[in-house]
Design an enzyme around this catalytic site. Structure first.
Site, PDB file in Angstrom:
ATOM      1  N   HIS A   1      67.040  41.199 -20.427  1.00  0.00           N
ATOM      2  CA  HIS A   1      67.269  41.249 -21.870  1.00  0.00           C
ATOM      3  C   HIS A   1      68.448  42.185 -22.119  1.00  0.00           C
ATOM      4  CE1 HIS A   1      62.757  40.169 -22.504  1.00  0.00           C
ATOM      5  NE2 HIS A   1      63.510  39.082 -22.373  1.00  0.00           N
TER       6      HIS A   1
ATOM      7  N   GLU B   1      68.430  45.678 -24.069  1.00  0.00           N
ATOM      8  CA  GLU B   1      67.513  46.737 -23.643  1.00  0.00           C
ATOM      9  C   GLU B   1      68.221  47.621 -22.612  1.00  0.00           C
ATOM     10  OE1 GLU B   1      64.066  44.543 -22.414  1.00  0.00           O
ATOM     11  OE2 GLU B   1      63.618  43.883 -24.456  1.00  0.00           O
TER      12      GLU B   1
ATOM     13  N   HIS C   1      62.592  47.057 -18.552  1.00  0.00           N
ATOM     14  CA  HIS C   1      62.799  46.545 -19.909  1.00  0.00           C
ATOM     15  C   HIS C   1      62.826  47.699 -20.910  1.00  0.00           C
ATOM     16  CE1 HIS C   1      62.081  42.061 -19.495  1.00  0.00           C
ATOM     17  NE2 HIS C   1      61.835  42.516 -18.274  1.00  0.00           N
TER      18      HIS C   1
ATOM     19  N   GLU D   1      58.199  48.974 -19.255  1.00  0.00           N
ATOM     20  CA  GLU D   1      58.657  49.040 -20.637  1.00  0.00           C
ATOM     21  C   GLU D   1      58.982  50.489 -20.996  1.00  0.00           C
ATOM     22  OE1 GLU D   1      59.186  46.596 -22.650  1.00  0.00           O
ATOM     23  OE2 GLU D   1      58.041  44.870 -21.908  1.00  0.00           O
TER      24      GLU D   1
END
Length: 738
Positions: A300, A303, A396, A468
Site C-alpha cells: 500500500h 503507508e 503496513h 500494522e
C-alpha cells in the site's frame, strides 16, 4: 554493484505533465528528514470549541491550483525519462499580482505528492481536494503538498474536503506533519507535528454517491516567504529507497552478505528490488539447514510507516552487531522493501496502476496485470521447495488505531495450539511502549483470503503476519499520548530482529513461558465470553474463531474484483489449465491381483533392506569417520541437492514438522545456534560464555537501555567470524532467486 542502479536512481516513470521536482526539493530536506524532535510530540487535546467550517467549493471561492483528475492517454506513463519532463511545464498555480499579493502557491507534482485542487475561500482560508488513487474513484487518505509565499504570524486554515473514512486518528489527537525549508536551513529542524483546532467531521455537502469527511486545522507559519510542506505521514519515496540500496551496494562489507536482485518490473517499468541477506555458509549442510525469513513493505503506497520499520530492520541486520551476525549465520532473509513503486511515485494511497489493491490479489494468475505480487508469491513458493520459511511479515500502516500490532492466522493443528501467538507476545515484551499484543488479531476472514498474510499461511508458512503500525502514536507506557517519530518506527525493525532471536533461542524457557501466559489469557477470555457455561476440562477444545472478533478495526478495503477485460483474461487462462489437465494421460487402473503382487514385492524389499543395514551400522559409521570431509559432505547431500530438497531428517525431527514448515522453532535452528556458539569459542580461545549477551551501546542500532524488557537474556555471544579459505561447492546456491 547492482547494474545500472545509479542510472535508475534518476530514471523513474513519472506522469506527463508531472515535473521531476523531487531532485531540487530533496536537496534541502534530505539531510533533516530523519530529524528527531528533542521533546515528545503530544497528541492534540480537543477543547470542544473547534470550528467546523462550512464547505463553499468553487462557487464561493477562487481555484488557485488544480490538476486533471484523470490524465489523457497520450500523456501518461508512455516512457521513462531521466530528470523528469523536458522543457517548461504548464503552470497550474495562480500568478502573483505583486509583492503585496499573499495568495499561497500550491504544488504537488513531485514524487509521492498528492493534491488535486486548492480553493481560496478567504484571505487565509483554503479548501483542499485530494486526488483519488489513479483509475479509481476512492482511496483518499494520503496527502503531501508544498506551499509558498507564506506570511508569518497569520493564522491559516486548511480543510481537506473529500476524505472517505468515517473514523480517523485525527479524532483522537493526531496532528498533520509540517516541514519548513527555512527552519531546516537555519536551525536544522526537519518534519514535525503541527496544527491547532483540529477537527474531523462529516461533509454535509457530499454528492450523495458516498459520504465524504473533512479534516480541518489551523497553523501559523514561522517565516515570511517560506517554502513549506504538509504530509499525512513522514514521506519515504522510491528515490529514498534507491539511495539507500546504492549505499549498500557500494559498501564493501555489506555487499558481501547482502545481494541485490531484480524481482520484477512494475506495470510502469520501475524495478521491484529483492534483497537476499545471509552470511556465506561454510558447508552445504549448514546452508541447507538455514531457515528463511521473508519480509516486505509498501504494497500500500500511502503507508510510508512500513518503509521506516523496514529501514530500521535493514540498518540492524546489515550492521556488525553480534546479534546481527548471529541472525545472518542462522537465517536467509528475503526482503522486498517496496512492492508497489508505481503507487509510491504517483502518490497513491492504496492501489497500483491497475487501479486495484494489490493486497487482495496474491492469489492472482494474471502475471502481467499484477506482476509485483505474482512474482513475490512465486519467489516464496520456490523458496518453500528448498527450505523451511519460519516467518513471513508484511509491513503496513493503520489510520484508525494507535500503537503497533500484528494480524496473524489461527493454527488449526492442536499440536501447535497458540504457537502463532508466541512471536507477537514476545515482541510486545521487547517493545512494551510501542507494541500492543491486545490489539493483535488472528482470525482469518473470507474477505482477506487474497491478502499476503493468508495466502502465505495457506502455502504452509504458519508464522504469517501483517504488521500494522499507526500513523499516530502510542497509548502505552512512557510514550503514552505521544506521536511516533521515524526513530520509534526504526526501533521496531530492530525489535523484530531481537524477537526473532528470542523465538529461536535454544533455551526454550521464554517460549514456554509465553505459551503458558497465552493459555492463561485465553482461558480468561473464554470464561468471560462463556461465563454461564460449565467449561471444566473442555475449554481448550473451543475454536479460537468463536472467541475472537473480526478485524473490523483494520484498514482493509473490500476487493473491487477484476475489471471486465482482466476478468475475461483470467477466465481464459483457467479454461486453458482445465483443458491441459484433461489432456494428461491417466495411468490404467491395476487389477486387484496386480496390486497384491506389487504390495508383496514392496514389503519384501523393505524387509531385506532392514536386515542388510542393521548388522553393518557400526562399521558404516566408522568408515564414514575415516572419509575426507569433502566426500562425506558430497555423499550426504548430492541427492538432495539434485532434487532441490533439504537433507533427510530423523524421525523425531520429521514428526515435529508440517509440510516442511513448523510453527515451533525446530531442532535444526537450535542445533545451528549451538554450533555457531561452539565455533565462535574455537575461533577466540579463552572467550567465556556469558548468560547475558552484551549489547552495543550505539543508539543508531538499538533503543535506549531503559526500554529493555524485564525478562532475562540468554543469548549466545557471536564474535567476528574469521575469513579462512573454504572449499567451494559448485552445486550450492544460496541465492536461489531469480
Amino acid at each position: 554493484m547492482f547494474p545500472a542502479l545509479e542510472t535508475e536512481l534518476k530514471q523513474k516513470i513519472l506522469p506527463d505533465p508531472y515535473e521531476d521536482f523531487m531532485y531540487h526539493h530533496l536537496q534541502y530536506y534530505g539531510y533533516f528528514k530523519e530529524w528527531v524532535p528533542p521533546q515528545p510530540e503530544h497528541f492534540y487535546q480537543p477543547t470542544g470549541s473547534e470550528k467546523i467550517p462550512e464547505i463553499v467549493g468553487e462557487e464561493g471561492g477562487t481555484v488557485v491550483y488544480q490538476l486533471d483528475s484523470v490524465p489523457t492517454e497520450d500523456s501518461y506513463f508512455t516512457r521513462s525519462r531521466v530528470g523528469g519532463k523536458r522543457g517548461v511545464i504548464k503552470e497550474l498555480a495562480v500568478t502573483l499580482q505583486g509583492p503585496e499579493d499573499n495568495t499561497l502557491l500550491f504544488e504537488s507534482r513531485f514524487e509521492s505528492g498528492n493534491l488535486q485542487k486548492a480553493v481560496r475561500v478567504d484571505t487565509y482560508t483554503y479548501e483542499l481536494t485530494l486526488r483519488t488513487d489513479l483509475y479509481t474513484r476512492k482511496h483518499t487518505q494520503w496527502f503531501y503538498f508544498r506551499v509558498q509565499n507564506t506570511r508569518k504570524d497569520a493564522t491559516y486554515r486548511f480543510t481537506i474536503v473529500n476524505l472517505l473514512k468515517p473514523k480517523s486518528l485525527y479524532t483522537v489527537g493526531m496532528k498533520p506533519l509540517f516541514y519548513s525549508q527555512l527552519d531546516a536551513k537555519t536551525h536544522s529542524i526537519g518534519w514535525r507535528r503541527e496544527g491547532d483546532e483540529i477537527k474531523y467531521y462529516r461533509n454535509n455537502s457530499d454528492d450523495g454517491q458516498q459520504p465524504l469527511y473533512c479534516l480541518t486545522w489551523t497553523i501559523q507559519f514561522p517565516h515570511d516567504q517560506d517554502t513549506c510542506f504538509f504530509a499525512h505521514f513522514y514521506p519515504y519515496t522510491y528515490t529514498d529507497l534507491q539511495c539507500y540500496l546504492l549505499s549498500v551496494t557500494n559498501n564493501p562489507v555489506q555487499s558481501q552478505f547482502c545481494k541485490l536482485r531484480t524481482l520484477c518490473q512494475s506495470l510502469a517499468g520501475n524495478t521491484v528490488y529483492l534483497l537476499t541477506i545471509t552470511n556465506p555458509a561454510r558447508t552445504p549442510q549448514e546452508a541447507a539447514a538455514k531457515k528463511a525469513v521473508v519480509l516486505s513493505a509498501r504494497v500500500h503506497p500511502g503507508e510510508s510507516n512500513g518503509s521506516w520499520i523496514m529501514k530500521g530492520f535493514l540498518d540492524f541486520i546489515l550492521s556488525n552487531s553480534p546479534d546481527a551476525q548471529l541472525l545472518r549465520d542462522t537465517f536467509i532473509f528475503k526482503v522486498v522493501p517496496m512492492l508497489n513503486p508505481d503507487g509510491v511515485i504517483v502518490g497513491n494511497y492504496r492501489c497500483s496502476l491497475a487501479g486495484r489493491d494489490l493486497n487482495r490479489h496474491y492469489k492472482t494468475i494474471l502475471k502481467e496485470s499484477f506482476p509485483c505480487v505474482w512474482h513475490t508469491r512465486n519467489m516464496i513458493k520456490r523458496l518453500l521447495e528448498e527450505r523451511e520459511v519460519l516467518l513471513y511479515c508484511d509491513f503496513h500502516g493503520h489510520s484508525r488505531k494507535n500503537n503497533i500490532f500484528l494480524y496473524g492466522c489461527n493454527n488449526n493443528d492442536r499440536k501447535f495450539w497458540l504457537h502463532e501467538r508466541v512471536f507477537p507476545l514476545m515482541l510486545s515484551k521487547n517493545a512494551p511502549d510501542k507494541f500492543s499484543f491486545h490489539s493483535c488479531n488472528f482470525k482469518v476472514q473470507k474477505c482477506k483470503e487474497g491478502t499476503g498474510r493468508v495466502v502465505m499461511w495457506r502455502m504452509g508458512i504458519l508464522n504469517s503476519y501483517t504488521m500494522e503500525s499507526t500513523f499516530g502514536g502510542s497509548t502505552l507506557g512512557n510514550k503514552r499520548d505521544t506521536h511516533f517519530t521515524t526513530e520509534d518506527l526504526k526501533s521496531l525493525g530492530y525489535h523484530v530482529c531481537d524477537t526473532l532471536l528470542d523465538f529461536c533461542d535454544p533455551d526454550r524457557t521464554k517460549f514456554m513461558q509465553c505459551l503458558a501466559e497465552l493459555k492463561a489469557l485465553l482461558q480468561q477470555e473464554i470464561h468471560k465470553k462463556f461465563k454461564d457455561t460449565d467449561l471444566e476440562g473442555s475449554w481448550s477444545d473451543i475454536s479460537l474463531s468463536d472467541i475472537e472478533s473480526s478485524t473490523s478495526g483494520s484498514d482493509s478495503s473490500l476487493s473491487d474484483g477484476l475489471p471486465v477485460h482482466l476478468l475475461n483474461i483470467a477466465n481464459e487462462l483457467n479454461q486453458k489449465k482445465k483443458k491441459m489437465y484433461k489432456k494428461k494421460k491417466r495411468k490404467p487402473l491395476q487389477s486387484r491381483k496386480q496390486r497384491n503382487i506389487q504390495y508383496q514385492k514392496n514389503k519384501l524389499m523393505q524387509e531385506s533392506e532392514l536386515t542388510e543395514e542393521a548388522p553393518g551400522m557400526a562399521g558404516f559409521a566408522s568408515t564414514l569417520q575415516k572419509q575426507p570431509a569433502f566426500l562425506k559432505n558430497s555423499k550426504n547431500t548430492s541427492s538432495s541437492m539434485m532434487k532441490n530438497e533439504k537433507p533427510r531428517l530423523s524421525e523425531s525431527q520429521a514428526n515435529g514438522r508440517d509440510r516442511g514448515t513448523s510453527l515451533d522453532p525446530s531442532e535444526m535452528t537450535t542445533l545451528m545456534l549451538t554450533k555457531n556458539k561452539e565455533r565462535m569459542q574455537r575461533e577466540k580461545p579463552g572467550f567465556a560464555v556469558s548468560c547475558s549477551l552484551k549489547r552495543s551501546t550505539n543508539s543508531s542500532q538499538e533503543p535506549a537501555p531503559d526500554m529493555k524488557p524485564n525478562w532475562s537474556r540468554n543469548r549466545y555471544p557471536a564474535t567476528k567470524r574469521g575469513h579462512t579459505a573454504t572449499v567451494a561447492y559448485p552445486s550450492l546456491h544460496i541465492y536461489t532467486y531469480p
